[in-house]
Design a protein around this motif. Structure first.
Motif, PDB file in Angstrom:
ATOM      1  N   VAL A  22      24.087  69.405  29.293  1.00 57.57           N
ATOM      2  CA  VAL A  22      25.436  69.775  28.849  1.00 57.57           C
ATOM      3  C   VAL A  22      25.903  68.665  27.914  1.00 57.57           C
ATOM      4  O   VAL A  22      25.861  67.493  28.280  1.00 57.57           O
ATOM      5  CB  VAL A  22      26.429  69.880  30.036  1.00 57.57           C
ATOM      6  CG1 VAL A  22      27.804  70.330  29.539  1.00 57.57           C
ATOM      7  CG2 VAL A  22      25.910  70.829  31.098  1.00 57.57           C
ATOM      8  N   VAL A  23      26.303  69.049  26.722  1.00 58.25           N
ATOM      9  CA  VAL A  23      26.771  68.062  25.752  1.00 58.25           C
ATOM     10  C   VAL A  23      28.275  68.256  25.578  1.00 58.25           C
ATOM     11  O   VAL A  23      28.733  69.373  25.341  1.00 58.25           O
ATOM     12  CB  VAL A  23      26.064  68.239  24.388  1.00 58.25           C
ATOM     13  CG1 VAL A  23      26.482  67.125  23.434  1.00 58.25           C
ATOM     14  CG2 VAL A  23      24.558  68.253  24.568  1.00 58.25           C
ATOM     15  N   GLU A  24      28.988  67.169  25.742  1.00 58.39           N
ATOM     16  CA  GLU A  24      30.429  67.212  25.503  1.00 58.39           C
ATOM     17  C   GLU A  24      30.703  66.465  24.202  1.00 58.39           C
ATOM     18  O   GLU A  24      30.175  65.376  23.990  1.00 58.39           O
ATOM     19  CB  GLU A  24      31.182  66.513  26.630  1.00 58.39           C
ATOM     20  CG  GLU A  24      31.100  67.248  27.949  1.00 58.39           C
ATOM     21  CD  GLU A  24      31.803  66.480  29.058  1.00 58.39           C
ATOM     22  OE1 GLU A  24      32.939  66.829  29.381  1.00 58.39           O
ATOM     23  OE2 GLU A  24      31.196  65.522  29.577  1.00 58.39           O
ATOM     24  N   GLY A  25      31.512  67.065  23.355  1.00 57.88           N
ATOM     25  CA  GLY A  25      31.865  66.406  22.087  1.00 57.88           C
ATOM     26  C   GLY A  25      30.710  66.399  21.108  1.00 57.88           C
ATOM     27  O   GLY A  25      30.512  65.441  20.363  1.00 57.88           O
ATOM     28  N   ALA A  26      29.914  67.490  21.119  1.00 55.90           N
ATOM     29  CA  ALA A  26      28.759  67.541  20.218  1.00 55.90           C
ATOM     30  C   ALA A  26      29.219  67.827  18.798  1.00 55.90           C
ATOM     31  O   ALA A  26      30.137  68.617  18.600  1.00 55.90           O
ATOM     32  CB  ALA A  26      27.820  68.651  20.670  1.00 55.90           C
TER      33      ALA A  26
END
Lengths: 390, 118
Positions: free
Chosen positions: B73-77
């Motif tokens: 899970v990438v946050e702020g991609a």
């Protein structure tokens, strides 16, 4: 007036096994095969997932194995309880519906990520989810502990190492959660009273029958099984009524080769429904012959025992036995050992007779239950199932 | 950009490696991957989260012979880099590949020290 709600009796099965031991594959094969035309044609019931989305996921797993030799995805961070309705093909007329003890069965199968017993959780949510899962698992009617056939192959000649790690791992996992699993520290009343030790991936051991498997587990793992038994006894009320290391089963979801997964070559899966429905009933009678079971416990040791017994031999036959039992109270009217014992001990030839008669009369409930009993006998004869002789 | 990475080793089961600074990463993971249980590859945006699932690029397997998946899970991609599965993989895999190489064959789950460095 609306149609009355069908009266459904529910049996729960908990499948314990390490990660990769084949839990989800077994479940997918159990359900997927039951959707095949060849299966439904032979049976008097349909096996239907109560939740369509869950059912489709299992069927997708099954078809992936069958068509592209793809094994199901691993469970991640979530356990699922799959609920299956065993729906009689013919519900009969209103009269037969009124006289039968219940209308259908439901099997609830609890599946979970295997590593949950072996490793520490990541964070609060996973931790709470595990506790909730194990509380459900430990309220089932029957537990099955999977011995991974592949790991037995990997540990050939030193199987004791694997068996010890399996049973001690399960023991430690339960011990770690003991406080969360008990209600206010009190031993549990509702608990799987029968813990079957089953060989998964039995196709990897073509020369091993259930007797050979029993001998292997006892020879190489008796101490570890005993250690698990000790912990389970501590957690449960009426601990004499607990069977572990007494019942054995061979299971194989398919025959696996590098190129193909042959799902038609399944072993033992058809015994799981009969085991979940009838073994608790048979066992409560065996226990009652060995020690005094307080009357109030009869119904709690084997859920639905009265109804299942009535469906097995017919409510009329059971009623005749009950008439000979002195009436002590309302509970005894519903559930009496002599009646249960009569239902359990009916000879194979008599069961065959009841089965034929029930089929002819379209009494599908009794036909299904008697067929379950015949299937158990056949499973024992075929060297797939070994029931406690105690 | 922060990542939550869930994977398993050869013999240890699914767990979160760098946890993206979340003491309890599971709710965020669930939000990103809900409903994708049977999918072998995933690339989708859920609000501010990007969910990326891919089989191990080197085909490494668990003890039962199943190819190990990586759920990230990438946050702020950065939106452009992550607009496709291949773009996501190109961005994410170099961040975690070395850690996985180091820990995947450990007999037990890696400690946070062993898993650090991604």
């Amino acid at each position: 007036m609306g149609r009355p709600e069908p009266r459904v009796r529910e049996q729960h099965i908990a499948m314990f096994g390490e990660s990769g031991s084949g839990k989800t594959v077994l479940l997918s094969s159990f359900y997927g095969a039951a959707q095949e035309q060849s299966f439904t044609a032979k049976r008097l019931f349909h096996l239907l997932a109560d939740n369509t989305r869950q059912g489709n996921r299992l069927l997708q797993n099954y078809l992936g194995m069958k068509r592209t030799a793809t094994v199901p995805a691993q469970n991640r961070f979530a356990a699922t309880s799959y609920s299956f309705a065993i729906k009689l093909k013919d519900q009969g007329d209103a009269k037969s519906a009124r006289t039968r003890p219940f209308d259908g069965l439901r099997l609830v199968w609890h599946d979970y990520p295997g590593e949950w017993f072996e490793e520490e959780p990541d964070g609060e949510t996973e931790s709470a989810r595990r506790v909730e899962t194990f509380r459900s698992l430990l309220r089932s009617d029957v537990a099955v502990v999977l011995v991974d056939g592949q790991k037995l192959v990997d540990h050939a000649g030193e199987e004791e190492k694997y068996l010890k790690s399996l049973f001690w791992g399960l023991r430690d996992g339960i011990l770690r959660l003991e406080d969360d699993l008990l209600d206010d520290g009190e031993p549990l009343a509702e608990f799987p009273r029968i813990w079957i030790i089953a060989l998964s991936k039995a196709d990897l051991h073509p020369d091993l029958d259930v007797h050979g498997f029993h001998d292997l587990v006892i020879e190489k793992g008796a101490d570890a099984v005993g250690a698990l038994h000790e912990v389970l006894e501590r957690m449960v009320q009426v601990p004499d009524a607990l069977s572990l290391g007494e019942d054995f089963l061979l299971l194989s979801s398919a025959r696996f080769t590098p190129e193909r997964i042959e799902v038609t070559e399944r072993v033992g899966l058809d015994l799981l429904l009969p085991v979940a429905c009838l073994l608790p009933l048979e066992r409560v009678v065996q226990w009652a012959e060995r020690f005094d079971i307080p009357r109030k416990w009869l119904n709690r040791l084997a859920d639905n025992a009265d109804a299942l017994a009535a469906a097995l031999v017919g409510a009329k036959a059971l009623g005749m036995v009950l008439q000979k039992v002195p009436r002590v109270g309302p509970l005894l009217e519903k559930l009496a050992l002599p009646a249960l014992a009569m239902a359990v001990k009916v000879s194979a030839s008599k069961i065959q007779e009841i089965n034929a008669e029930a089929r002819a009369n379209k009494d599908y409930l009794t036909a299904v239950m008697t067929q379950f009993r015949l299937d158990l006998d056949q499973g024992a004869e075929d060297g797939l199932l070994l029931k406690s002789r105690r | 950009m922060r990542i939550i990475w869930a994977t398993r080793g050869r013999s240890w089961g699914f767990r979160f490696l760098p946890d993206g600074g979340h003491p309890d990463p599971l709710p965020v993971y669930d939000r990103a991957f809900a409903g994708t249980e049977n999918e072998s590859t995933v690339c989708r945006r859920v609000g501010p989260l990007l969910a990326l699932r891919f089989p191990d690029p080197e085909g490494r397997q668990d003890q039962a012979g199943r190819v190990i998946p990586h759920d990230v899970v990438v946050e702020g991609a950065p939106a452009d880099d992550m607009s496709s599965f291949d773009g996501g993989l190109r961005l994410v895999w170099p961040l975690i590949a070395d850690t996985f190489e180091r820990v995947w064959e450990l007999p037990r789950p890696p400690s946070s020290m062993e898993a650090g460095g991604a």
